[in-house]
Design a protein around this motif. Structure first.
Motif, PDB file in Angstrom:
ATOM      1  N   TYR A 155       3.513   5.829  -5.716  1.00  0.00           N
ATOM      2  CA  TYR A 155       3.199   5.847  -7.145  1.00  0.00           C
ATOM      3  C   TYR A 155       2.111   6.878  -7.443  1.00  0.00           C
ATOM      4  O   TYR A 155       2.209   7.658  -8.397  1.00  0.00           O
ATOM      5  CB  TYR A 155       2.762   4.441  -7.592  1.00  0.00           C
ATOM      6  CG  TYR A 155       2.053   4.408  -8.922  1.00  0.00           C
ATOM      7  CD1 TYR A 155       2.760   4.511 -10.115  1.00  0.00           C
ATOM      8  CD2 TYR A 155       0.669   4.285  -8.996  1.00  0.00           C
ATOM      9  CE1 TYR A 155       2.118   4.493 -11.341  1.00  0.00           C
ATOM     10  CE2 TYR A 155       0.010   4.260 -10.205  1.00  0.00           C
ATOM     11  CZ  TYR A 155       0.738   4.362 -11.376  1.00  0.00           C
ATOM     12  OH  TYR A 155       0.087   4.345 -12.584  1.00  0.00           O
ATOM     13  N   THR A 156       1.072   6.895  -6.613  1.00  0.00           N
ATOM     14  CA  THR A 156      -0.051   7.804  -6.825  1.00  0.00           C
ATOM     15  C   THR A 156       0.380   9.251  -6.680  1.00  0.00           C
ATOM     16  O   THR A 156      -0.057  10.120  -7.445  1.00  0.00           O
ATOM     17  CB  THR A 156      -1.193   7.482  -5.842  1.00  0.00           C
ATOM     18  OG1 THR A 156      -1.558   6.109  -6.018  1.00  0.00           O
ATOM     19  CG2 THR A 156      -2.399   8.371  -6.076  1.00  0.00           C
ATOM     20  N   VAL A 166       0.838  -1.197   0.000  1.00  0.00           N
ATOM     21  CA  VAL A 166       0.000   0.000   0.000  1.00  0.00           C
ATOM     22  C   VAL A 166       0.878   1.255   0.000  1.00  0.00           C
ATOM     23  O   VAL A 166       0.577   2.232  -0.686  1.00  0.00           O
ATOM     24  CB  VAL A 166      -0.986  -0.003   1.194  1.00  0.00           C
ATOM     25  CG1 VAL A 166      -1.755   1.313   1.279  1.00  0.00           C
ATOM     26  CG2 VAL A 166      -1.954  -1.170   1.069  1.00  0.00           C
ATOM     27  N   LYS A 167       1.973   1.228   0.739  1.00  0.00           N
ATOM     28  CA  LYS A 167       2.881   2.382   0.778  1.00  0.00           C
ATOM     29  C   LYS A 167       3.499   2.632  -0.606  1.00  0.00           C
ATOM     30  O   LYS A 167       3.658   3.781  -1.018  1.00  0.00           O
ATOM     31  CB  LYS A 167       3.986   2.177   1.819  1.00  0.00           C
ATOM     32  CG  LYS A 167       3.490   2.081   3.258  1.00  0.00           C
ATOM     33  CD  LYS A 167       2.672   3.274   3.696  1.00  0.00           C
ATOM     34  CE  LYS A 167       3.520   4.470   3.989  1.00  0.00           C
ATOM     35  NZ  LYS A 167       2.731   5.641   4.411  1.00  0.00           N
ATOM     36  N   ILE A 168       3.819   1.580  -1.336  1.00  0.00           N
ATOM     37  CA  ILE A 168       4.362   1.728  -2.691  1.00  0.00           C
ATOM     38  C   ILE A 168       3.293   2.335  -3.609  1.00  0.00           C
ATOM     39  O   ILE A 168       3.574   3.244  -4.389  1.00  0.00           O
ATOM     40  CB  ILE A 168       4.875   0.375  -3.236  1.00  0.00           C
ATOM     41  CG1 ILE A 168       6.138  -0.034  -2.477  1.00  0.00           C
ATOM     42  CG2 ILE A 168       5.126   0.443  -4.736  1.00  0.00           C
ATOM     43  CD1 ILE A 168       6.595  -1.458  -2.737  1.00  0.00           C
ATOM     44  N   TYR A 208      -6.323   9.920  -7.232  1.00  0.00           N
ATOM     45  CA  TYR A 208      -6.333   9.379  -5.869  1.00  0.00           C
ATOM     46  C   TYR A 208      -7.491   8.416  -5.660  1.00  0.00           C
ATOM     47  O   TYR A 208      -7.316   7.345  -5.065  1.00  0.00           O
ATOM     48  CB  TYR A 208      -6.354  10.510  -4.833  1.00  0.00           C
ATOM     49  CG  TYR A 208      -4.972  11.032  -4.535  1.00  0.00           C
ATOM     50  CD1 TYR A 208      -4.129  10.356  -3.649  1.00  0.00           C
ATOM     51  CD2 TYR A 208      -4.492  12.180  -5.136  1.00  0.00           C
ATOM     52  CE1 TYR A 208      -2.851  10.814  -3.383  1.00  0.00           C
ATOM     53  CE2 TYR A 208      -3.214  12.649  -4.873  1.00  0.00           C
ATOM     54  CZ  TYR A 208      -2.401  11.960  -3.996  1.00  0.00           C
ATOM     55  OH  TYR A 208      -1.131  12.420  -3.734  1.00  0.00           O
ATOM     56  N   VAL A 209      -8.664   8.765  -6.126  1.00  0.00           N
ATOM     57  CA  VAL A 209      -9.828   7.888  -5.969  1.00  0.00           C
ATOM     58  C   VAL A 209      -9.564   6.545  -6.648  1.00  0.00           C
ATOM     59  O   VAL A 209      -9.833   5.481  -6.076  1.00  0.00           O
ATOM     60  CB  VAL A 209     -11.103   8.559  -6.533  1.00  0.00           C
ATOM     61  CG1 VAL A 209     -12.241   7.556  -6.668  1.00  0.00           C
ATOM     62  CG2 VAL A 209     -11.519   9.733  -5.657  1.00  0.00           C
ATOM     63  N   ASP A 210      -9.022   6.586  -7.839  1.00  0.00           N
ATOM     64  CA  ASP A 210      -8.735   5.377  -8.599  1.00  0.00           C
ATOM     65  C   ASP A 210      -7.784   4.451  -7.837  1.00  0.00           C
ATOM     66  O   ASP A 210      -8.016   3.250  -7.724  1.00  0.00           O
ATOM     67  CB  ASP A 210      -8.143   5.764  -9.958  1.00  0.00           C
ATOM     68  CG  ASP A 210      -8.164   4.637 -10.956  1.00  0.00           C
ATOM     69  OD1 ASP A 210      -9.185   3.936 -11.039  1.00  0.00           O
ATOM     70  OD2 ASP A 210      -7.147   4.463 -11.659  1.00  0.00           O
TER      71      ASP A 210
END
Length: 148
Positions: free
Chosen positions: A80-81, A74-76, A95-97
């Motif tokens: 990326y986001t 999740v941190k990766i 971000y939503v995606d």
């Protein structure tokens, strides 16, 4: 004993995914300007924090301490986001995606923990958390479709 530890590790995996999601939603709420989406993200944070609280006792029983780690995957995705959002004009949808993907990961992690759980209390707590997170997932999926 090893088998029992593996089974509790599944609960700690869920906690790690939930905790990383709290951080990711927090970062996302700071990065976007849409107030409605920010409020939605804040509700997701509260829901995840409550889920962590409900599951921590099972980690404490086995490990002797609360789980304070976060999911590396999740941190990766969060990193990326952040990079992807810097290169796009629609930060909110970016971000939503990606957060919808985190909801998917959370459900998978919960399903794994439910399958591996021993004892009524742990199994029941995981099922209750899964119901709440399923609602979060469905709400995030609807928001993803609305912002597309």
């Amino acid at each position: 004993m090893t088998n029992q530890t593996v089974k509790v590790d599944k609960v700690t995996d869920v906690i790690k995914v939930l905790r990383a999601g709290v951080d990711f939603y927090g970062e996302a709420s700071k990065a976007i300007s849409d107030q409605k989406i920010k409020r939605f993200f804040m509700q997701m944070i509260k829901t995840r924090q409550m889920a962590v609280k409900q599951l921590q006792s099972f980690a404490v029983l086995e490990k002797g301490e609360m789980e304070t780690g976060e999911s590396t995957a999740v941190k990766i995705r969060q990193s990326y986001t952040k990079i992807k959002a810097a290169m796009t004009s629609d930060k909110a949808h970016t971000y939503v995606d990606q957060l919808e993907e985190v909801e998917d990961k959370t459900l998978i992690s919960l399903d794994d923990a439910i399958k591996a759980s021993e004892g009524y209390d742990c199994h029941n707590a995981l099922l209750k958390v899964r119901l709440v997170i399923q609602t979060c997932h469905d709400d995030m999926k609807a928001l993803q479709n609305a912002t597309a």
